[in-house]
Scaffold this motif. Structure first.
Motif, PDB file in Angstrom:
ATOM      1  N   PRO A   1       0.816  -1.226   0.000  1.00  0.00           N
ATOM      2  CA  PRO A   1       0.000   0.000   0.000  1.00  0.00           C
ATOM      3  C   PRO A   1       0.846   1.272   0.000  1.00  0.00           C
ATOM      4  N   GLY A   2       1.930   1.272   0.772  1.00  0.00           N
ATOM      5  CA  GLY A   2       2.786   2.453   0.806  1.00  0.00           C
ATOM      6  C   GLY A   2       3.496   2.683  -0.513  1.00  0.00           C
ATOM      7  N   GLU A   3       3.978   1.618  -1.127  1.00  0.00           N
ATOM      8  CA  GLU A   3       4.657   1.743  -2.416  1.00  0.00           C
ATOM      9  C   GLU A   3       3.679   2.203  -3.493  1.00  0.00           C
ATOM     10  N   ARG A   4       2.445   1.770  -3.380  1.00  0.00           N
ATOM     11  CA  ARG A   4       1.453   2.195  -4.366  1.00  0.00           C
ATOM     12  C   ARG A   4       1.191   3.692  -4.261  1.00  0.00           C
ATOM     13  N   ARG A   5       1.118   4.205  -3.031  1.00  0.00           N
ATOM     14  CA  ARG A   5       0.936   5.649  -2.863  1.00  0.00           C
ATOM     15  C   ARG A   5       2.121   6.419  -3.443  1.00  0.00           C
ATOM     16  N   THR A   6       3.316   5.888  -3.247  1.00  0.00           N
ATOM     17  CA  THR A   6       4.500   6.533  -3.807  1.00  0.00           C
ATOM     18  C   THR A   6       4.470   6.496  -5.329  1.00  0.00           C
ATOM     19  N   ALA A   7       4.060   5.349  -5.881  1.00  0.00           N
ATOM     20  CA  ALA A   7       4.006   5.199  -7.337  1.00  0.00           C
ATOM     21  C   ALA A   7       3.047   6.192  -7.974  1.00  0.00           C
ATOM     22  N   LEU A   8       1.990   6.549  -7.233  1.00  0.00           N
ATOM     23  CA  LEU A   8       1.003   7.485  -7.776  1.00  0.00           C
ATOM     24  C   LEU A   8       1.534   8.897  -7.914  1.00  0.00           C
TER      25      LEU A   8
END
Length: 227
Positions: free
Chosen positions: A194-201
């Protein structure tokens, strides 16, 4: 429509479509972005043509420490999605079928274009990508091949290769398909926490913000010129 699974180039060459053959190249783990490629291929091939989806995880484009061994392989699900999207054939060759003499000594080089951006941090990646795309174009013999605009550098290199080496094949780029939150669809998204996904966005959000700001500035300039 029933989609046929083929494993060898000989099986594919035995088929003679009445119209154009359109190929959508993938590494499998298909999602809605790939489905869009296939539906676009169906439109370009027409009712008498043939749509071929390649599913091949190419070892040449994975560097040391990358995810070749754990890259998702979901052929049964891929067949279902390809069929629903309108594919006639899924061509899923083995490594031995694509590289019958083992790892090829002669490869297609990406040149200076392949040393920039992603290529600067993944040496040899684009050489491996172009080599397999070149081989798959020979093996599938299409009139038109489709690639996603999500991989913009890849698309630019494929277009340059086809032009420089006189492949005589039309290359079509298909717009990026995004998830509801704006993240571009990718088979590797399943790796993200979830944290990496927020960063990817952050990247897509920044790009969209820049686009909107540019559009607003252009609108203001147009209004100023009009007055």
């Amino acid at each position: 429509m029933t989609t046929t699974l083929l494993r060898t180039a000989g099986e594919l060459h035995a088929r003679v479509p009445a119209g154009r053959r359109a190929v959508a190249m993938t590494m499998g783990a298909l999602h809605e972005g790939h489905a869009t490629l296939i539906r676009t291929a169906r439109e370009l091939a027409g009712p008498d043509g043939e749509v071929v989806v390649t599913v091949f995880v190419n070892p040449l484009q994975f560097g040391a420490g990358e995810d070749l061994d754990r890259y998702p392989r979901t052929l049964e699900a891929d067949l279902k999605l390809a069929e629903q999207a309108g594919a006639d054939v899924v061509f899923a060759p083995s490594v031995e079928e694509v590289y019958p003499g083992g790892e090829p000594q002669v490869r297609i080089g990406a040149g200076p274009m392949g040393e920039r951006l992603e290529g600067a941090t993944r040496p040899g990646h684009f050489d491996g990508m172009l080599t397999v795309v070149g081989k798959l174009l020979h093996l599938t013999r299409p009139d038109v091949a489709l690639f996603g605009q999500k991989d913009a550098q890849q698309l630019a290199l494929v277009r340059r290769m086809v032009r420089d080496l006189n492949f005589g094949i039309e290359i079509v780029g298909v717009p990026t398909v995004r998830e509801e939150d704006g993240l571009a669809l990718s088979s590797r998204n399943r790796y993200l926490s979830p944290g990496e996904r927020r960063t990817a966005l952050a990247l897509s959000q920044a790009l969209f913000a820049g686009r909107d700001r540019h559009a607003a500035q252009e609108a203001l300039r147009a209004r100023a010129r009009a007055t």
